[in-house]
Write a protein that holds these residues in place. Sequence first.
Motif, PDB file in Angstrom:
ATOM      1  N   ASN A   1       0.822  -1.219   0.000  1.00 19.16           N
ATOM      2  CA  ASN A   1       0.000   0.000   0.000  1.00 19.16           C
ATOM      3  C   ASN A   1       0.856   1.270   0.000  1.00 19.16           C
ATOM      4  OD1 ASN A   1      -2.377   1.475  -0.003  1.00 19.16           O
ATOM      5  ND2 ASN A   1      -2.591   1.441   2.224  1.00 19.16           N
ATOM      6  N   VAL A   2       1.825   1.330  -0.927  1.00 17.45           N
ATOM      7  CA  VAL A   2       2.639   2.533  -1.102  1.00 17.45           C
ATOM      8  C   VAL A   2       2.347   3.123  -2.479  1.00 17.45           C
ATOM      9  CG1 VAL A   2       4.451   1.705   0.428  1.00 17.45           C
ATOM     10  CG2 VAL A   2       4.575   1.173  -2.006  1.00 17.45           C
ATOM     11  N   ARG A   3       2.812   4.339  -2.696  1.00 18.51           N
ATOM     12  CA  ARG A   3       2.518   5.027  -3.952  1.00 18.51           C
ATOM     13  C   ARG A   3       3.171   4.328  -5.149  1.00 18.51           C
ATOM     14  NH1 ARG A   3       2.785   8.589   0.080  1.00 18.51           N
ATOM     15  NH2 ARG A   3       1.233  10.280   0.185  1.00 18.51           N
TER      16      ARG A   3
ATOM     17  N   GLU B   1       4.581   5.675  -7.706  1.00 20.43           N
ATOM     18  CA  GLU B   1       5.863   6.284  -8.080  1.00 20.43           C
ATOM     19  C   GLU B   1       7.016   5.650  -7.311  1.00 20.43           C
ATOM     20  OE1 GLU B   1       3.225   7.926  -7.056  1.00 20.43           O
ATOM     21  OE2 GLU B   1       2.509   8.919  -8.893  1.00 20.43           O
ATOM     22  N   ALA B   2       6.790   5.346  -6.019  1.00 21.78           N
ATOM     23  CA  ALA B   2       7.845   4.736  -5.195  1.00 21.78           C
ATOM     24  C   ALA B   2       8.159   3.330  -5.689  1.00 21.78           C
ATOM     25  CB  ALA B   2       7.412   4.707  -3.731  1.00 21.78           C
ATOM     26  N   ILE B   3       7.133   2.598  -6.098  1.00 18.09           N
ATOM     27  CA  ILE B   3       7.334   1.235  -6.592  1.00 18.09           C
ATOM     28  C   ILE B   3       8.163   1.255  -7.880  1.00 18.09           C
ATOM     29  CG2 ILE B   3       6.165  -0.790  -7.543  1.00 18.09           C
ATOM     30  CD1 ILE B   3       3.871  -0.221  -5.619  1.00 18.09           C
ATOM     31  N   LYS B   4       7.856   2.199  -8.780  1.00 21.13           N
ATOM     32  CA  LYS B   4       8.601   2.288 -10.042  1.00 21.13           C
ATOM     33  C   LYS B   4      10.066   2.603  -9.803  1.00 21.13           C
ATOM     34  CE  LYS B   4       4.776   3.604 -13.072  1.00 21.13           C
ATOM     35  NZ  LYS B   4       4.214   4.665 -13.945  1.00 21.13           N
ATOM     36  N   ILE B   5      10.341   3.509  -8.853  1.00 23.10           N
ATOM     37  CA  ILE B   5      11.737   3.867  -8.547  1.00 23.10           C
ATOM     38  C   ILE B   5      12.494   2.663  -8.003  1.00 23.10           C
ATOM     39  CG2 ILE B   5      13.198   5.276  -7.037  1.00 23.10           C
ATOM     40  CD1 ILE B   5      11.008   7.460  -7.215  1.00 23.10           C
ATOM     41  N   LEU B   6      11.842   1.903  -7.100  1.00 22.98           N
ATOM     42  CA  LEU B   6      12.488   0.733  -6.520  1.00 22.98           C
ATOM     43  C   LEU B   6      12.722  -0.353  -7.562  1.00 22.98           C
ATOM     44  CD1 LEU B   6      10.729   0.327  -3.047  1.00 22.98           C
ATOM     45  CD2 LEU B   6      13.082   1.003  -3.489  1.00 22.98           C
ATOM     46  N   GLU B   7      11.760  -0.563  -8.467  1.00 25.71           N
ATOM     47  CA  GLU B   7      11.926  -1.577  -9.504  1.00 25.71           C
ATOM     48  C   GLU B   7      13.095  -1.243 -10.419  1.00 25.71           C
ATOM     49  OE1 GLU B   7       8.155  -1.784 -11.400  1.00 25.71           O
ATOM     50  OE2 GLU B   7       7.296  -3.181  -9.945  1.00 25.71           O
ATOM     51  N   GLU B   8      13.310   0.033 -10.659  1.00 26.34           N
ATOM     52  CA  GLU B   8      14.431   0.442 -11.514  1.00 26.34           C
ATOM     53  C   GLU B   8      15.775   0.242 -10.816  1.00 26.34           C
ATOM     54  OE1 GLU B   8      13.694   4.438 -12.577  1.00 26.34           O
ATOM     55  OE2 GLU B   8      11.962   3.998 -13.863  1.00 26.34           O
TER      56      GLU B   8
ATOM     57  N   THR C   1      18.181   8.811  -5.103  1.00 25.53           N
ATOM     58  CA  THR C   1      17.011   7.947  -5.347  1.00 25.53           C
ATOM     59  C   THR C   1      16.040   8.021  -4.180  1.00 25.53           C
ATOM     60  OG1 THR C   1      18.391   6.452  -6.650  1.00 25.53           O
ATOM     61  CG2 THR C   1      16.258   5.612  -5.872  1.00 25.53           C
ATOM     62  N   LYS C   2      16.569   7.982  -2.951  1.00 24.52           N
ATOM     63  CA  LYS C   2      15.717   8.048  -1.764  1.00 24.52           C
ATOM     64  C   LYS C   2      15.036   9.404  -1.641  1.00 24.52           C
ATOM     65  CE  LYS C   2      18.545   4.758   0.834  1.00 24.52           C
ATOM     66  NZ  LYS C   2      19.490   4.566   1.964  1.00 24.52           N
ATOM     67  N   ALA C   3      15.731  10.456  -2.111  1.00 26.50           N
ATOM     68  CA  ALA C   3      15.146  11.799  -2.034  1.00 26.50           C
ATOM     69  C   ALA C   3      13.953  11.942  -2.972  1.00 26.50           C
ATOM     70  CB  ALA C   3      16.216  12.850  -2.372  1.00 26.50           C
ATOM     71  N   LYS C   4      13.935  11.179  -4.071  1.00 26.25           N
ATOM     72  CA  LYS C   4      12.816  11.244  -5.012  1.00 26.25           C
ATOM     73  C   LYS C   4      11.552  10.576  -4.460  1.00 26.25           C
ATOM     74  CE  LYS C   4      15.823  11.078  -9.090  1.00 26.25           C
ATOM     75  NZ  LYS C   4      16.200  10.284 -10.284  1.00 26.25           N
ATOM     76  N   MET C   5      11.734   9.663  -3.505  1.00 23.52           N
ATOM     77  CA  MET C   5      10.602   8.900  -2.976  1.00 23.52           C
ATOM     78  C   MET C   5       9.928   9.637  -1.826  1.00 23.52           C
ATOM     79  SD  MET C   5      12.345   5.102  -2.901  1.00 23.52           S
ATOM     80  CE  MET C   5      10.882   4.394  -2.152  1.00 23.52           C
ATOM     81  N   ASN C   6       8.662   9.287  -1.599  1.00 28.60           N
ATOM     82  CA  ASN C   6       7.957   9.814  -0.435  1.00 28.60           C
ATOM     83  C   ASN C   6       8.591   9.233   0.828  1.00 28.60           C
ATOM     84  OD1 ASN C   6       5.638   9.334   1.717  1.00 28.60           O
ATOM     85  ND2 ASN C   6       5.062  11.113   0.479  1.00 28.60           N
ATOM     86  N   TYR C   7       8.785  10.110   1.820  1.00 31.85           N
ATOM     87  CA  TYR C   7       9.520   9.705   3.022  1.00 31.85           C
ATOM     88  C   TYR C   7       8.826   8.549   3.759  1.00 31.85           C
ATOM     89  CZ  TYR C   7      11.936  10.043   7.498  1.00 31.85           C
ATOM     90  OH  TYR C   7      12.648   9.757   8.626  1.00 31.85           O
TER      91      TYR C   7
ATOM     92  N   ILE D   1      10.066   4.618   4.555  1.00 33.89           N
ATOM     93  CA  ILE D   1      10.111   4.016   5.906  1.00 33.89           C
ATOM     94  C   ILE D   1       9.304   2.713   5.942  1.00 33.89           C
ATOM     95  CG2 ILE D   1       9.341   4.327   8.298  1.00 33.89           C
ATOM     96  CD1 ILE D   1      10.102   7.249   8.073  1.00 33.89           C
ATOM     97  N   LYS D   2       8.129   2.723   5.310  1.00 32.91           N
ATOM     98  CA  LYS D   2       7.256   1.547   5.312  1.00 32.91           C
ATOM     99  C   LYS D   2       7.941   0.359   4.624  1.00 32.91           C
ATOM    100  CE  LYS D   2       2.967   2.450   4.515  1.00 32.91           C
ATOM    101  NZ  LYS D   2       1.700   2.757   3.782  1.00 32.91           N
TER     102      LYS D   2
END
Length: 326
Positions: free
Chosen positions: A5-7, A9-16, A41-47, A51-52
């Motif tokens: 249950n995360v955004r 955009e965060a999932i796409k960044i992690l997959e890359e 990369t971490k700065a682009k993601m929601n904080y 953490i989750k």
Amino acid sequence: MKDLNVRQEAIKILEEKAGKNLFDFAHSNFSLNTSLEARETKAKMNYWDLIKIISFCTGKETISKTKRQLTEWEKIFANDILDKGLVSKIYKELIKLNTQKMNNPVKKWAKDMNRHFSKEDLQMANRHLKKCSTSLIIREIQIKTTGIRYHLIPVRMANINNSGNNRCWQGCRERGSLLHCWWECKLVQPIWRTVWSFLKKLKIELPYNPAIALLGIYPRDTGMLFQRDTRTPMFIAALSTIAKVWKEPKCPSMDDWIKKIWYIYTMEYYSTIKKNEILPFATRWMELEGIMLSEIRERQISYDFTHMRTLGDKTDEHKEGKAKII
């Protein structure tokens, strides 16, 4: 990762950067990486999304789960996006389960008794487990005792605890196998001898054999098989009485055994009343009734035995009711 249950955009960044599943992410050390690229990369993601994900992937339970291989059922339901062929795959897995060889407890008993049971003996034991009583509660006692070998024994506990102490808990100092605890122990033998003395009072001659008392495997004699219903409650009551003092260094009480027979009688009595089968019940218990009442008076056992007096009356009422219907 979609289940966290995360955004999106965060999932796409992690997959890359780290991989498309949690296993890859856990082995990429993304959360511990302090390089410039990782910080960007971490700065682009929601904080809170970061953490989750990190807290989930660093949990001990998650790490242990991601290391194991997927089961066939998980592969079917997790990897198949489309429903095409899903029913066929489920059917094939169910067929595999149906063809797996299950542990047969009767064969284990045969090994313990150093005996060979024929196919007819195995069928007789299985029928005994299913039809030893009209009451489900009473059948449960028999199934736990011999059907699933429910009770822990010294030999098994010694293996579990990696200990060398596998002696009988009742104090006879013999090896505490399952057959020993139920039958061979010198503190258990008195109650089985009493059962056989009751059988003699009922004019039933029966070999002194653990296969009869524990498994319901009788000699192939028509008379013995016919009288089986009279003896079975006595054996089940003895097993229940032995289980009551399973870890105590004392002999099972004879009074407790008689009370347990009466308890079995009570449960079967109301079960047969509910099913309107009082006549077969009366036939089965009438012989045992006289002997039990004499033992109760002799031993002065304190228990509620009032309902037994209605057995003859209920039988007569049943006969009268059938006569009126005719």
